[in-house]
Design an enzyme around this catalytic site. Structure first.
Site, PDB file in Angstrom:
ATOM      1  N   GLY A 252       0.955  -1.309  -0.014  1.00 54.18           N
ATOM      2  CA  GLY A 252      -0.058   0.084   0.032  1.00 54.18           C
ATOM      3  C   GLY A 252       0.967   1.211   0.026  1.00 54.18           C
ATOM      4  O   GLY A 252       0.098   2.373  -0.040  1.00 54.18           O
ATOM      5  N   GLU A 290       3.822  -6.818   1.343  1.00 51.90           N
ATOM      6  CA  GLU A 290       2.939  -7.106   0.147  1.00 51.90           C
ATOM      7  C   GLU A 290       3.076  -5.974  -0.568  1.00 51.90           C
ATOM      8  O   GLU A 290       1.884  -5.463  -1.227  1.00 51.90           O
ATOM      9  CB  GLU A 290       1.677  -7.669   0.450  1.00 51.90           C
ATOM     10  CG  GLU A 290       1.403  -8.745   1.390  1.00 51.90           C
ATOM     11  CD  GLU A 290      -0.033  -9.003   1.624  1.00 51.90           C
ATOM     12  OE1 GLU A 290      -0.890  -8.162   1.541  1.00 51.90           O
ATOM     13  OE2 GLU A 290      -0.127 -10.370   2.213  1.00 51.90           O
ATOM     14  N   ARG A 329      -7.866   3.412 -15.497  1.00 53.30           N
ATOM     15  CA  ARG A 329      -8.050   4.043 -14.456  1.00 53.30           C
ATOM     16  C   ARG A 329      -8.044   5.637 -14.709  1.00 53.30           C
ATOM     17  O   ARG A 329      -8.754   6.539 -14.219  1.00 53.30           O
ATOM     18  CB  ARG A 329      -7.366   3.622 -13.394  1.00 53.30           C
ATOM     19  CG  ARG A 329      -7.745   2.443 -12.528  1.00 53.30           C
ATOM     20  CD  ARG A 329      -6.651   1.977 -11.470  1.00 53.30           C
ATOM     21  NE  ARG A 329      -7.417   0.813 -10.907  1.00 53.30           N
ATOM     22  CZ  ARG A 329      -6.469   0.060 -10.001  1.00 53.30           C
ATOM     23  NH1 ARG A 329      -5.448   0.379  -9.835  1.00 53.30           N
ATOM     24  NH2 ARG A 329      -7.067  -1.150  -9.579  1.00 53.30           N
ATOM     25  N   CYS A 365     -13.260   4.272 -29.274  1.00 59.66           N
ATOM     26  CA  CYS A 365     -14.174   5.206 -30.047  1.00 59.66           C
ATOM     27  C   CYS A 365     -15.234   5.717 -28.942  1.00 59.66           C
ATOM     28  O   CYS A 365     -16.436   5.096 -28.720  1.00 59.66           O
ATOM     29  CB  CYS A 365     -15.101   4.342 -30.959  1.00 59.66           C
ATOM     30  SG  CYS A 365     -14.076   4.170 -32.351  1.00 59.66           S
ATOM     31  N   TYR A 394       0.057  -1.842 -12.420  1.00 61.63           N
ATOM     32  CA  TYR A 394      -1.165  -1.816 -12.496  1.00 61.63           C
ATOM     33  C   TYR A 394      -1.842  -1.412 -14.070  1.00 61.63           C
ATOM     34  O   TYR A 394      -2.969  -0.923 -14.243  1.00 61.63           O
ATOM     35  CB  TYR A 394      -1.987  -0.988 -11.510  1.00 61.63           C
ATOM     36  CG  TYR A 394      -1.709  -1.401 -10.192  1.00 61.63           C
ATOM     37  CD1 TYR A 394      -2.624  -2.605  -9.894  1.00 61.63           C
ATOM     38  CD2 TYR A 394      -0.996  -0.949  -9.351  1.00 61.63           C
ATOM     39  CE1 TYR A 394      -2.626  -3.183  -8.557  1.00 61.63           C
ATOM     40  CE2 TYR A 394      -0.904  -1.589  -7.966  1.00 61.63           C
ATOM     41  CZ  TYR A 394      -1.883  -2.803  -7.571  1.00 61.63           C
ATOM     42  OH  TYR A 394      -1.654  -3.086  -6.407  1.00 61.63           O
TER      43      TYR A 394
HETATM   44  C1  LIG Z   1      -3.420  -4.748  -3.620  1.00 62.17           C
HETATM   45  C2  LIG Z   1      -2.797  -5.393  -2.333  1.00 62.17           C
HETATM   46  C3  LIG Z   1      -1.628  -5.212  -2.375  1.00 62.17           C
HETATM   47  C4  LIG Z   1      -0.830  -4.396  -2.797  1.00 62.17           C
HETATM   48  O1  LIG Z   1      -0.906  -2.962  -2.935  1.00 62.17           O
HETATM   49  P1  LIG Z   1       0.029  -1.805  -3.282  1.00 62.17           P
HETATM   50  O2  LIG Z   1      -0.914  -0.481  -3.251  1.00 62.17           O
HETATM   51  O3  LIG Z   1       0.075  -2.234  -4.913  1.00 62.17           O
HETATM   52  O4  LIG Z   1       1.204  -1.904  -2.760  1.00 62.17           O
HETATM   53  C5  LIG Z   1      -0.856  -5.835  -1.111  1.00 62.17           C
HETATM   54  N1  LIG Z   1      -1.802  -6.640  -0.206  1.00 62.17           N
HETATM   55  C6  LIG Z   1      -2.983  -6.822  -0.478  1.00 62.17           C
HETATM   56  C7  LIG Z   1      -3.986  -7.786   0.210  1.00 62.17           C
HETATM   57  C8  LIG Z   1      -3.817  -6.435  -1.719  1.00 62.17           C
HETATM   58  O5  LIG Z   1      -4.945  -6.414  -2.062  1.00 62.17           O
END
Ligand SMILES: *Cc1c(COP(=O)(O)O)cnc(C)c1O
Length: 455
Positions: A252, A290, A329, A365, A394
């Protein structure tokens, strides 16, 4: 030092565009491609590992599981694995990619709010760490752990929503009061239920939270981690000893889309975490991260040819081959996901002519297919190129198949460091472009007569 100098990255980017044009990686027959700076990706991965290692012994041993949805491309997962990273997956497809990249089961974490029983069973049998998203999923795991032989120390956990509130983008705020993710920590009775849930299940040894992402301040994310760390200690205390072994703190980290500066850095986040959550890095808990966007975004661009330059109502419009199909997006929520656009001429050299306001349109289009509106850029002409910057996460994969536009090819590049002036650049295929034959086949060609035959 929250900012890293990215002048080198910008120079590599310019060299890559020049050579992509010269070597035909982009051209009339391939008017849009994704390009990935291999060195930038490696440096981001190393930066993450080193930032956590500096924070303490627990940080040095952390498993950094790359969030595959940010760049579900097998060579990218292999490159990151070579830098010591694992994979976070959230579907059978992402799991298949991680395995195709050769990532060992012990370095894969399975998250997802909608895992089927079959997916859970497969993960246990393979020895892949699982974070259940809900009480309901935990009940499914109860039945499965009794039936499926899994490695005894497999980290099985529960996702908690620390309910710290959202950031500036609603759809990307995972820790609001009513988020669909995890077990809401501050709902009435939730804490007691959680402590009991761990006490009753010796195999439940991990706590997971992912507070993010784009638009969330670091302090908010760190507060989420502080709350789950506190919960883990409470679970341990209630059990009279070590019950929780793994804290998965999610990803995140937001990305700066406004300039070449990498800010915030993984290092800045690690320091905010260390200050907000004393003990997080002391090694008492094994750590899992993550990160997705922060590892890849700055190292990717989408390069497209300008097919026409026209004007309407006094506005100049560059009609390019990069629109909603590659930047969905940005096109549909332009205020949440603005992108920098860099202008290059027909030979791939940066354009330096005076800036004029113009729209940068895509090939789809519908009228709203614009990646930039009224943007000041060197005047774009037919045959020029535009690069959508910071699109390494992404964008390459979240294709929008409007107008049956093909997924573009993605190529990695490496600039010869001995010869930056000579701009020697090598390219490697990450993903070939989707062919017309594939598009036709995916669109039901094998069933061409079936509808008409149905009476
Ligand atoms: C999408 C996601 C991430 C990665 O988020 P980023 O903003 O790309 O770092 C990590 N853990 C979970 C559970 C996610 O859904």
């Amino acid at each position: 030092m929250g900012v890293e100098d990215r002048g080198d990255a910008a120079r590599r980017r310019d060299a890559a565009v020049l050579q992509a044009v010269r070597q035909g990686v982009v051209g009339a027959g391939r008017p849009v491609v994704g390009l990935l700076d291999v060195r930038g990706v490696r440096e981001a991965a190393r930066g993450l590992r080193e930032a956590f290692a500096r924070a303490g012994p627990g940080g040095a041993r952390a498993l950094h599981a790359f969030a595959v949805k940010a760049a579900p491309l097998v060579p990218v997962l292999r490159l990151l694995a070579g830098e010591g990273l694992g994979c976070e997956v959230a579907s059978p497809g992402e799991l298949a990619l991680a395995r195709a990249a050769g990532v060992a089961p012990g370095r894969i974490v399975l998250d997802s709010p909608a895992k089927t029983t079959a997916e859970l069973r497969e993960a246990l049998a393979l020895g892949i760490a699982v974070n259940a998203d809900s009480r309901e999923e935990l009940a499914r795991l109860d039945a499965l752990v009794a039936a499926v032989p899994a490695p005894p120390d497999l980290p099985l956990g529960l996702r908690v929503n620390p309910q710290v509130g959202g950031g500036s983008i609603g759809a990307f705020s995972t820790a609001t009061e009513t988020s669909k993710f995890g077990v809401a920590l501050r709902d009435p009775g939730a804490r007691d239920w959680l402590v009991r849930a761990y006490a009753e299940r010796p195999w439940l040894t991990a706590v997971h939270a992912h507070v993010g992402s784009q638009g969330c301040p670091l302090e908010l994310m760190a507060e989420g981690v502080r709350r789950v760390h506190e919960l883990a200690r409470e679970i341990d205390a209630a059990a009279g000893g070590r019950r929780v072994r793994t804290l998965d703190i999610g990803g995140g980290l937001p990305v700066n889309f406004a300039s070449d500066e990498v800010t915030p850095t993984h290092d800045a986040y690690a320091r905010v975490l260390a200050a907000a959550v004393p003990g997080l890095f002391d090694g008492a808990y094994g750590l899992v991260t993550e990160f997705g966007r922060s590892l890849l975004a700055k190292s990717g661009m989408i390069l497209a040819r300008v097919e026409y330059a026209k004007s309407a109502g006094g506005r100049r419009i560059a009609v390019t081959h990069a629109g909603a199909q590659v930047a969905v997006r940005t096109v549909f929520t332009p205020h949440a996901w603005p992108l920098r656009v860099a202008a290059y001429d027909a030979r791939g050299r940066p354009k330096t002519s005076p800036a004029v306001a113009q729209d940068v349109a895509g090939p789809c289009c519908f009228a709203g297919d614009l990646v930039a509106v009224d943007r000041l850029l060197p005047r774009l002409d037919a045959g020029d190129h535009v690069a959508l910057l910071d699109t390494g996460a992404y964008y390459f994969s979240n294709h929008f198949a409007y107008n049956t536009l093909p997924r573009p090819g993605v190529y990695g590049y490496a600039v010869d460091e001995q010869d930056v002036e000579g701009q020697a650049v090598r390219f490697a295929t990450v993903r070939p472009p989707q062919s017309l034959a594939e598009l036709v086949a995916e669109s039901g060609a094998a069933h061409a007569a079936d509808l008409s035959a149905l009476r």
